[in-house]
Design a protein around this motif. Structure first.
Motif, mmCIF file in Angstrom:
data_model
loop_
_atom_site.group_PDB
_atom_site.id
_atom_site.type_symbol
_atom_site.label_atom_id
_atom_site.label_comp_id
_atom_site.label_asym_id
_atom_site.label_seq_id
_atom_site.Cartn_x
_atom_site.Cartn_y
_atom_site.Cartn_z
ATOM 1 N N TRP A 1 25.374 34.636 34.158
ATOM 2 C CA TRP A 1 25.839 34.065 35.299
ATOM 3 C C TRP A 1 27.228 34.024 35.309
ATOM 4 O O TRP A 1 27.760 34.274 34.627
ATOM 5 C CB TRP A 1 25.615 31.904 35.464
ATOM 6 N N ALA A 2 28.008 34.245 36.946
ATOM 7 C CA ALA A 2 28.930 34.564 37.185
ATOM 8 C C ALA A 2 29.081 33.545 38.450
ATOM 9 O O ALA A 2 28.338 33.149 39.410
ATOM 10 C CB ALA A 2 29.025 36.189 37.807
ATOM 11 N N PHE A 3 30.281 33.674 38.716
ATOM 12 C CA PHE A 3 30.517 32.314 40.400
ATOM 13 C C PHE A 3 31.649 32.800 40.799
ATOM 14 O O PHE A 3 32.664 33.186 39.870
ATOM 15 C CB PHE A 3 30.649 31.004 40.026
ATOM 16 N N ASP A 4 32.049 33.182 41.830
ATOM 17 C CA ASP A 4 33.518 33.654 42.722
ATOM 18 C C ASP A 4 34.507 32.301 42.325
ATOM 19 O O ASP A 4 33.860 30.963 42.053
ATOM 20 C CB ASP A 4 33.297 34.066 44.038
ATOM 21 N N LYS A 5 35.322 32.119 43.525
ATOM 22 C CA LYS A 5 36.732 31.479 42.766
ATOM 23 C C LYS A 5 35.986 29.821 44.029
ATOM 24 O O LYS A 5 36.742 28.980 43.419
ATOM 25 C CB LYS A 5 38.129 32.242 44.018
ATOM 26 N N ASP A 6 35.010 30.136 44.531
ATOM 27 C CA ASP A 6 35.008 29.280 45.582
ATOM 28 C C ASP A 6 33.460 28.375 44.742
ATOM 29 O O ASP A 6 32.953 27.493 45.376
ATOM 30 C CB ASP A 6 34.009 29.004 46.759
#
Length: 288
Positions: A151-156
């Motif tokens: 899993w990866a997420f951006d700054k938001d």
């Protein structure tokens, strides 16, 4: 004595009239605007700083290392200094591989480097966890279990690709076990010792819970559990969405500090350096 009144905006007292105007940060983005609240400004500053440093991405393990010694992260992620793999770490990787292959019923896919640890698995691990692993295999066959999720997420905290340019946070889950459409279990396999690692593992579990809630808006309950394979012990922690979100700002702040750092100051000490591979390899000049 004449009374002095300080009213810069009215041109009275010390100095000329001051008209509040928006100002920009060093990176050229709007930071101060009199029409915004302090909270809104803080969010913008955090958002701009996150990912602006030498290590733009983070994980739970990187955050743990950074809290111990930022310079160790610098040597690993920036200078790319190789680390000698500890036998315990190699064993842990092998047991993860064997467990995954068992759950997926892909026994023939076990890596060659993992096969020397099969005797260990058969004699010491599987007998203790037979019921649990067989339940996971059945759940996987019924499409209720996901393994090795990247899993990866951006700054938001919006989901994105693992290698996407905007990837900021990364999590790799051993098992995601759906209980129903609103409840899931996150399971992480641990080899080696349990005691002394409780705080770090609890923090890791919290990060995984937050990631699960962010990735799956329909989920309202998450149980994170660490299976200590050598000890036949686990450590379940349960969160509602509301409870986990209370910790989100603090996790975001810690990750922002890491991913905006350009100095990575060392924290040499007897305890920190004792377990550092770079200290043992005499790579780190700050080693205690």
């Amino acid at each position: 004595m004449e009374k002095t009144v300080f009213k810069p905006s009215a041109g009275v007292g010390v100095g000329a009239a001051i008209v509040p105007e928006p100002t920009k940060s060093a990176l050229g983005k709007l930071m101060f605007d009199p029409s915004r609240t302090a909270l809104d400004t803080a969010k913008i500053i955090t958002h701009e700083a996150a990912g602006s440093g030498l290590v733009p991405r983070w994980s739970a393990s990187t955050l743990k290392t950074y809290d111990t010694c930022p310079h160790q992260v610098f040597l690993d992620k920036v200078k790319r200094e190789p680390q000698d793999e500890h036998p315990a770490a190699a064993r842990g990787t092998a047991l993860h591989d064997i467990a995954e292959c068992f759950v997926q019923a892909t026994w023939d896919d076990i890596a060659e480097t993992s096969k020397p640890h099969l005797a260990d698995w058969n004699a010491k691990i599987f007998p203790k966890w037979k019921i649990q692993f067989e339940e996971l295999r059945t759940a996987y066959e019924n499409a209720e279990v996901e393994v090795e999720g990247e899993w990866a997420f951006d700054k938001d905290w919006e989901p994105t690709g693992w290698d996407a340019p905007d990837a900021w946070a990364r999590m790799k889950l051993d098992v995601l076990h759906w209980q129903d459409e609103h409840s899931v279990k996150v399971i992480d396999y641990k080899s080696g010792k349990k005691y002394g690692n409780e705080a770090a593992h609890s923090n890791q579990g919290l990060i995984y819970a937050i990631g699960t809630f962010m990735r799956h808006p329909e989920v309202q309950f998450v149980e994170t559990n660490f299976w200590y394979l050598d000890h036949n012990l686990d450590n379940p922690q349960r969160y509602t969405r509301e409870q986990a979100m209370l910790f989100l700002p603090r996790i975001t702040d810690r990750a922002t500090i890491l991913t905006s750092d350009t100095l990575f100051k060392p924290k040499p000490s007897g305890s920190n350096c004792r377990w550092c591979a770079y200290s043992k390899q005499e790579i780190c000049e700050w080693r205690a």
